[in-house]
Design a protein around this motif. Sequence first.
Motif, PDB file in Angstrom:
ATOM      1  N   HIS A  33      50.409 -31.577  67.242  1.00 53.75           N
ATOM      2  CA  HIS A  33      49.802 -32.541  68.155  1.00 53.75           C
ATOM      3  C   HIS A  33      48.293 -32.549  67.924  1.00 53.75           C
ATOM      4  O   HIS A  33      47.708 -31.561  67.477  1.00 53.75           O
ATOM      5  CB  HIS A  33      50.084 -32.188  69.617  1.00 53.75           C
ATOM      6  N   ALA A  34      47.677 -33.688  68.228  1.00 59.54           N
ATOM      7  CA  ALA A  34      46.222 -33.791  68.090  1.00 59.54           C
ATOM      8  C   ALA A  34      45.726 -34.891  69.023  1.00 59.54           C
ATOM      9  O   ALA A  34      46.511 -35.699  69.548  1.00 59.54           O
ATOM     10  CB  ALA A  34      45.826 -34.095  66.644  1.00 59.54           C
ATOM     11  N   LEU A  35      44.431 -34.917  69.259  1.00 57.97           N
ATOM     12  CA  LEU A  35      43.789 -35.983  70.020  1.00 57.97           C
ATOM     13  C   LEU A  35      42.823 -36.712  69.099  1.00 57.97           C
ATOM     14  O   LEU A  35      42.042 -36.080  68.380  1.00 57.97           O
ATOM     15  CB  LEU A  35      43.020 -35.415  71.220  1.00 57.97           C
ATOM     16  N   ILE A  36      42.869 -38.037  69.101  1.00 62.62           N
ATOM     17  CA  ILE A  36      41.930 -38.820  68.307  1.00 62.62           C
ATOM     18  C   ILE A  36      41.322 -39.903  69.189  1.00 62.62           C
ATOM     19  O   ILE A  36      41.840 -40.226  70.254  1.00 62.62           O
ATOM     20  CB  ILE A  36      42.601 -39.465  67.074  1.00 62.62           C
ATOM     21  N   ARG A  37      40.217 -40.466  68.734  1.00 61.52           N
ATOM     22  CA  ARG A  37      39.561 -41.567  69.444  1.00 61.52           C
ATOM     23  C   ARG A  37      39.720 -42.860  68.655  1.00 61.52           C
ATOM     24  O   ARG A  37      39.605 -42.866  67.431  1.00 61.52           O
ATOM     25  CB  ARG A  37      38.065 -41.268  69.663  1.00 61.52           C
ATOM     26  N   ALA A  38      39.973 -43.934  69.378  1.00 63.66           N
ATOM     27  CA  ALA A  38      40.175 -45.221  68.735  1.00 63.66           C
ATOM     28  C   ALA A  38      38.869 -45.734  68.135  1.00 63.66           C
ATOM     29  O   ALA A  38      37.791 -45.516  68.680  1.00 63.66           O
ATOM     30  CB  ALA A  38      40.723 -46.234  69.741  1.00 63.66           C
ATOM     31  N   GLY A  39      38.989 -46.396  66.993  1.00 64.54           N
ATOM     32  CA  GLY A  39      37.851 -47.105  66.443  1.00 64.54           C
ATOM     33  C   GLY A  39      37.114 -46.406  65.334  1.00 64.54           C
ATOM     34  O   GLY A  39      36.190 -46.981  64.745  1.00 64.54           O
ATOM     35  N   ALA A  40      37.468 -45.177  64.986  1.00 63.66           N
ATOM     36  CA  ALA A  40      36.760 -44.455  63.928  1.00 63.66           C
ATOM     37  C   ALA A  40      37.725 -43.468  63.274  1.00 63.66           C
ATOM     38  O   ALA A  40      38.588 -42.904  63.950  1.00 63.66           O
ATOM     39  CB  ALA A  40      35.551 -43.714  64.487  1.00 63.66           C
ATOM     40  N   PRO A  41      37.610 -43.245  61.946  1.00 57.62           N
ATOM     41  CA  PRO A  41      38.466 -42.259  61.285  1.00 57.62           C
ATOM     42  C   PRO A  41      38.255 -40.873  61.879  1.00 57.62           C
ATOM     43  O   PRO A  41      37.141 -40.495  62.223  1.00 57.62           O
ATOM     44  CB  PRO A  41      38.004 -42.310  59.822  1.00 57.62           C
TER      45      PRO A  41
END
Length: 399
Positions: A33-41
Motif C-alpha cells: 500500500h502507498a499514498l500518492i498525491r494527484a497531479g505529479a509523479p
Amino acid sequence: MKSFNIHLDAQDLAPESVIPIDLVGLQGQPDQHALIRAGAPAPVPVAELGPYEIRAPLADGRIFTAVVTAPSTEPVLLGDTLTEVPPPLLEMPGHQHAAAVTEVRTASLLDSAWMRTWTWADRTWEPTQVPVVVDTDGPFTTTLTLQPRSVCAVQCGASGFPARCTLLPPALSLALEWHLTENFSPSSFDAGLALRLRPVGPMPTRQTDSHYLDSFEGFLAAGYLDRAQLMAESLIEDAIDDWKTKAEYPLPGLLAAYFLLYTCQYDRLEEWSSFFADNVCWLSDAAVIRASLLVETGRGDSTEVPHRLRQALHGALPVRSSGLRRLHSLLDPDNPFVADNEELRQACTDLRPYADAAYWETPWTTFRGTPPSPSTVADYDIPSEGHQATLLRGRSSGN
C-alpha cells in the motif's frame, strides 16, 4: 529497494488530493500500500521486482488502474476505468453513508444565489457576518474564514430552489462548492442545492494538510474505512499534537475521533475522548463521542454519561451528521440514563425538530430551515425577515 514513478492524473480531481493505492503483485510478490498525491509523479518503492496491478479507488466510486512492471523509468499514468467499487468493507453503527451527488450544473447558472450565517454564542444562534470570497471561474464556490473556537452555520439558497442550513466543521477556512443534484424537482425538498465542504489554506506545521484532510473525510463520509485506515495514522499523530496545543480549529482531532469510534478502536479512543471532551467543550461532537464510547463499551450506567449529554446540549448541535444521529439516539427516553432525568427527556423533545428536518445522507449536519427554527418547509426566496442575506450572483474572486 527498487521503485517506480506513478502519475495519477489530476483531471476531475482536486490538485494534490491524497489517494491511497494498492499494489497487487501479479507473480507472487507481496501486496503493498502507498499514498500518492494527484497531479505529479510520485516514486513508490516495491520490495520485489515484477508486474503489479495498481489500484487507486476514489471516494466517489471510481477506480483508477494500471499494470506496470518494476523497475520502470517512465511515470505510469493511471487511467479511469470506471470500475464499480464494492460496498464498504466495514459498517459504522449509527452512521449513514453519504450519498453521491451527481453534478448537473453549477449554481453560477442560478438566477439569484444567496447565503447567510449564524454563530453559536451564549447558548443561542446569533446572526453574524463571515468574510466570504466568491469564485465563479470553476464550480461556483464561496470561501469562508471562520473564528477560532466557534461553531458556525450557513444557509444557502437561490430563487426557485430550496434552502438548506449546514453546520460548518471547525477549520480556519472552508471552501463551499455549490451544485445541483440530478433528481431536483421543485416539489421535492430532499433534492436541490448541495454543498461540498472542504478545508483550504496551508497548514505548515502539520503532516496532514488541507488536501490530506479533504481526502480522508471523503473516504470517511463514503464509508470506505479500509481506505481511510491507510491515511489514519498521520491524522491521529496530528490530533495528538492538538491535545498539547488545545487547537482552536480541531478538525484533525474531530475526524480522527470519529474514525476510531466508527472502527471500534475503543482502547485508542479512551484517553483521547476524555481529553477531547474536557478541552474542546465548545464542540458538542466531543461530548457526544465520549458518551457514545461509554455506552458502546458497556458503561451506560456511568454518571459520566448524563454529564456528557448535558455538556453536548449546552453547546451547538453536533457539526457531524453522525454526531447528531448519535445524540438523538442517546436521548431516547427508553435509555435508563434518560428515563429518570427530566432535563434529558425534554432535550429529546427539543432535538426532534432538527432530526425530522435533517438530511442524514450529508456528512456535515444539514437540515431545512434556519438554526434557530428548523422546519419541514424550505424557503425558496431570499429571506425577508431576520438578518440580511448576502447576495452572491455576479460577484467574483476578490470582490
